[in-house]
Design a protein around this motif. Structure first.
Motif, short mmCIF file in Angstrom:
data_model
loop_
_atom_site.label_atom_id
_atom_site.label_comp_id
_atom_site.label_asym_id
_atom_site.label_seq_id
_atom_site.Cartn_x
_atom_site.Cartn_y
_atom_site.Cartn_z
N LYS A 13 -0.94 -1.46 -1.72
CA LYS A 13 -2.40 -2.77 -2.10
C LYS A 13 -3.37 -1.82 -2.95
CE LYS A 13 -7.01 -4.78 -0.65
NZ LYS A 13 -7.59 -4.74 0.61
N ILE A 14 -4.05 -2.31 -4.00
CA ILE A 14 -4.51 -1.05 -5.36
C ILE A 14 -5.94 -1.86 -4.60
CG2 ILE A 14 -5.54 -1.09 -7.71
CD1 ILE A 14 -2.86 -2.25 -8.60
N ILE A 15 -6.68 0.09 -4.56
CA ILE A 15 -8.09 0.03 -3.58
C ILE A 15 -8.56 0.66 -5.48
CG2 ILE A 15 -7.42 0.20 -1.42
CD1 ILE A 15 -7.88 3.00 -1.47
N ALA A 16 -8.36 0.58 -6.08
CA ALA A 16 -9.43 1.40 -7.35
C ALA A 16 -8.78 0.62 -8.66
CB ALA A 16 -9.73 2.68 -7.15
N ARG A 17 -9.13 0.56 -9.73
CA ARG A 17 -8.76 -0.15 -10.92
C ARG A 17 -8.54 1.32 -11.63
NH1 ARG A 17 -10.09 -5.01 -13.00
NH2 ARG A 17 -9.17 -3.76 -14.89
N ALA A 18 -7.27 1.05 -12.26
CA ALA A 18 -7.21 2.16 -13.66
C ALA A 18 -7.93 2.71 -14.29
CB ALA A 18 -6.02 2.27 -14.21
N SER A 19 -8.51 4.01 -14.01
CA SER A 19 -9.23 4.46 -15.03
C SER A 19 -8.29 5.72 -15.68
CB SER A 19 -10.89 4.27 -14.30
OG SER A 19 -10.66 5.44 -13.21
N GLU A 20 -9.72 5.50 -16.48
CA GLU A 20 -9.85 7.56 -17.43
C GLU A 20 -10.25 8.36 -16.22
OE1 GLU A 20 -10.37 9.90 -21.71
OE2 GLU A 20 -10.12 7.23 -22.20
N ARG B 179 -5.68 4.47 -6.93
CA ARG B 179 -5.00 4.54 -6.21
C ARG B 179 -4.68 3.65 -5.23
NH1 ARG B 179 -11.47 6.54 -4.18
NH2 ARG B 179 -11.80 5.53 -6.27
N ARG B 180 -4.22 3.59 -4.42
CA ARG B 180 -3.58 2.67 -3.47
C ARG B 180 -3.54 2.68 -2.19
NH1 ARG B 180 2.44 1.80 -6.69
NH2 ARG B 180 2.61 3.63 -5.88
N PHE B 181 -3.07 1.63 -1.62
CA PHE B 181 -3.24 2.21 0.02
C PHE B 181 -2.07 1.72 0.50
CE2 PHE B 181 -3.94 -1.01 3.25
CZ PHE B 181 -4.42 0.24 5.02
N ARG B 182 -1.34 1.04 1.87
CA ARG B 182 -0.58 0.87 2.38
C ARG B 182 -0.67 1.17 4.34
NH1 ARG B 182 5.41 2.39 1.37
NH2 ARG B 182 4.65 2.46 -0.71
N ALA B 183 -0.66 0.48 5.06
CA ALA B 183 -0.86 0.58 6.22
C ALA B 183 0.03 0.34 6.78
CB ALA B 183 -1.72 -0.19 6.79
N GLN B 184 0.69 0.78 7.94
CA GLN B 184 2.41 0.91 7.87
C GLN B 184 2.27 1.38 9.85
OE1 GLN B 184 4.13 4.98 7.00
NE2 GLN B 184 4.67 4.16 4.81
N ARG B 185 2.54 -0.10 10.15
CA ARG B 185 2.61 -0.38 11.69
C ARG B 185 1.38 -0.39 12.16
NH1 ARG B 185 6.21 4.48 11.84
NH2 ARG B 185 8.04 4.18 11.14
N ARG B 186 0.78 -0.57 11.21
CA ARG B 186 -0.48 -0.70 11.16
C ARG B 186 -1.09 0.06 12.77
NH1 ARG B 186 -1.12 -7.32 13.97
NH2 ARG B 186 0.98 -8.31 12.35
N VAL B 187 -0.61 1.27 12.25
CA VAL B 187 -1.89 2.35 13.14
C VAL B 187 -1.89 3.56 11.87
CG1 VAL B 187 -1.57 4.39 14.70
CG2 VAL B 187 -0.78 1.76 15.26
N VAL B 188 -0.75 4.29 11.12
CA VAL B 188 -0.97 4.68 9.83
C VAL B 188 -1.50 4.06 9.31
CG1 VAL B 188 0.41 6.84 8.69
CG2 VAL B 188 1.08 6.54 11.47
N ARG B 189 -2.26 5.03 8.02
CA ARG B 189 -2.83 4.13 7.24
C ARG B 189 -2.27 5.51 6.02
NH1 ARG B 189 -8.19 1.43 6.59
NH2 ARG B 189 -7.56 -0.58 8.50
N ILE B 190 -1.86 5.16 5.05
CA ILE B 190 -1.54 6.08 3.58
C ILE B 190 -1.77 5.59 2.52
CG2 ILE B 190 0.49 7.05 2.39
CD1 ILE B 190 2.37 6.21 4.67
#
Length: 127
Positions: A55-62, A73-84
């Motif tokens: 999931k993109i959490i911050a739009r692309a910017s200079e 910035r992007r985000f991924r939740a893995q196994r509902r416990v670990v967030r990367i």
């Protein structure tokens, strides 16, 4: 495919092909570009996020600094416990397109690492 030219992790583990968190990886690919393009970068990031389930959490910017960087910035939740969290940055250095990936467990950790880019200048000149 970009060639990994630099990889560092807090514990010094892995090699850039496999990553540890938190870590930073810089890849380079030959390019004829003179500068990076925000619209092209944003489209690439959107396609990559869709393909990888992030999931993109911050739009692309200079990202201002000594060197012109584009960042998102992007985000991924893995196994509902670990967030990367990942910050993806691109810039041109000489005849190469550099992609800088920063991986962290929190947005604060990610911001701290990415803030150092404000002071980074990349040059193909010898010191």
């Amino acid at each position: 495919m970009p060639k990994t030219v630099f990889y560092a992790s807090r514990k010094g583990e892995w090699d850039g092909q496999h990553i540890n968190i938190p870590s930073l990886r810089i890849g380079a690919i030959p390019s004829r570009l003179d500068s990076v393009n925000l619209n092209t970068f944003e489209q690439m990031v959107t396609n990559m996020a869709t393909a990888s389930g992030m999931k993109i959490i911050a739009r692309a910017s200079e990202f201002p600094g000594e060197q012109t960087f584009l960042r998102t910035r992007r985000f991924r939740a893995q196994r509902r416990v670990v967030r990367i969290f990942q910050s993806l940055v691109q810039t041109i250095a000489g005849d190469y397109l550099l992609t800088i990936e920063i991986y962290a467990y929190s947005t604060d950790e990610l911001q701290q690492a990415a803030a150092s880019l404000q002071y980074m200048a990349i040059s193909d000149e010898e010191p």
